[in-house]
Scaffold this active site. Sequence first.
Site, PDB file in Angstrom:
ATOM      1  N   GLU A   1       0.799  -1.220   0.000  1.00 22.60           N
ATOM      2  CA  GLU A   1       0.000   0.000   0.000  1.00 22.60           C
ATOM      3  C   GLU A   1       0.838   1.280   0.000  1.00 22.60           C
ATOM      4  O   GLU A   1       0.949   1.981   1.010  1.00 22.60           O
ATOM      5  CB  GLU A   1      -0.966  -0.003   1.196  1.00 22.60           C
TER       6      GLU A   1
ATOM      7  N   GLU B   1      -5.877  -7.987  -0.156  1.00 22.85           N
ATOM      8  CA  GLU B   1      -6.494  -7.737   1.156  1.00 22.85           C
ATOM      9  C   GLU B   1      -7.955  -7.370   0.955  1.00 22.85           C
ATOM     10  O   GLU B   1      -8.280  -6.574   0.073  1.00 22.85           O
ATOM     11  CB  GLU B   1      -5.815  -6.594   1.919  1.00 22.85           C
TER      12      GLU B   1
END
Length: 441
Positions: free
Chosen positions: A168, A352
């Site tokens: 991320e 995720e």
Amino acid sequence: MFSHTRQDFPSDFLFGAATSSYQIEGHAQGGAGRTHWDDFAQTPGNIADGTDGAVACDHLNRWPEDLDLMRDANFDVYRFSTSWARVMPEGRGPVNEAGLDFYDKLVDGMLERGLKPAATLYHWELPSALNDLGGWRNRDVAGWFADFTQVVMERIGDRVWSAAPINEPWCVGFMSHFLGHHAPGLRDIRATARAMHHVLLAHGRSTEVMRGLGMSNLGAVCNFEYAVPADGSPEAAAATRTYDGYYNRFFISGLMNKSYPADVMEGLGAHMPDNYQDDFDLIGQPLDWVGLNYYTRKRIAAAPGPWPHLEEVPGSLPKTQLGWEIYPEGLHAFLKRVHDGYTRGLPLYVTENGMAWNDKLVNGAVKDDKRIDYLDTHLTQVKRAIDEGIPVKGYFTWSLLDNYEWSEGYVPRFGIVHVDYASQTRTPKASYLALQKALAQ
């Protein structure tokens, strides 16, 4: 129960769960060095419950039990991360052999249980000594990260199934340097622009190192957030476009198109490093897959003041424990958007996806029907994308365990396994049991 089972997905589709090192390992153990998250957590007001990752889920000692839980859930892949400061306590120089030994044992433990090891090199815990030198603001961080990559992957790179450098980039760059919500807790646009670029430069250097070691199945993991205007005004539409730009388009564009969105550069361009354009060939080198992390939708309104001229406003959809709107259709939208606009046939993974809820252990069980519904509706959107010909090859729920949820501390529970933080007892939740049944061969 789940609407679909393993048999409803392609035979090569992989199911897994994800964790991250600082959130579960117990960073005060095993010779790990200090990280900027240790510093951030010791600053009053930064963490909701005033806690840190010193013990977390004690995964450093309890990893065999946790890998047994992965295997027994019928998962195929375990997405884990390595801690830079556990392996190199000062970020550079001396190596903590106990840290390398831990990841060596962990990978072997996965293989012994029939699990594919999916490694992420960095999930946010920068060594404090490197933060003292400017951290992600300093261009040298790319070289430091390349050296860390070399040390770790010389030990485990021959046995991991896949690897991605950084989890991320938006959180590492924007959330941590512009919003100040995560370590190092800055609110500085110049620091933000440099961190955002240097994160991608570090990705490129790390990928280059892994290719040099003969590794394959290398990817990148970006997070995406579905954004909609809060009202019908042109100003809200423009604000939403800006939000979408720095959140959803900046990093994937740098990785796949070797450029940054022009609308984002209207705000960040003056603060970028000199000659940053010269780095795009390194940043945009070929990948084998791309991972998408997706959780929620945001409603965006225009706001006065300097760029980006926007604010988030509450929405009307059902929400998780953290107040995140539940919008499964957004996952399908991003799978299609990334495939059509950026990756053009490259395998995609949902790396995720999950929800926080205030789960309670009652009579030895945790009934988390809301999480089952969340996972089920999002998996339905994954199947929809596959049925449309989008090459989605796997899905990872976040997270295997309840854990240290960064600035929220230990209050939110994302796990499909309940953790009693006092006793460290693990209890599979109803969502774990439902997945176990759905994924049975």
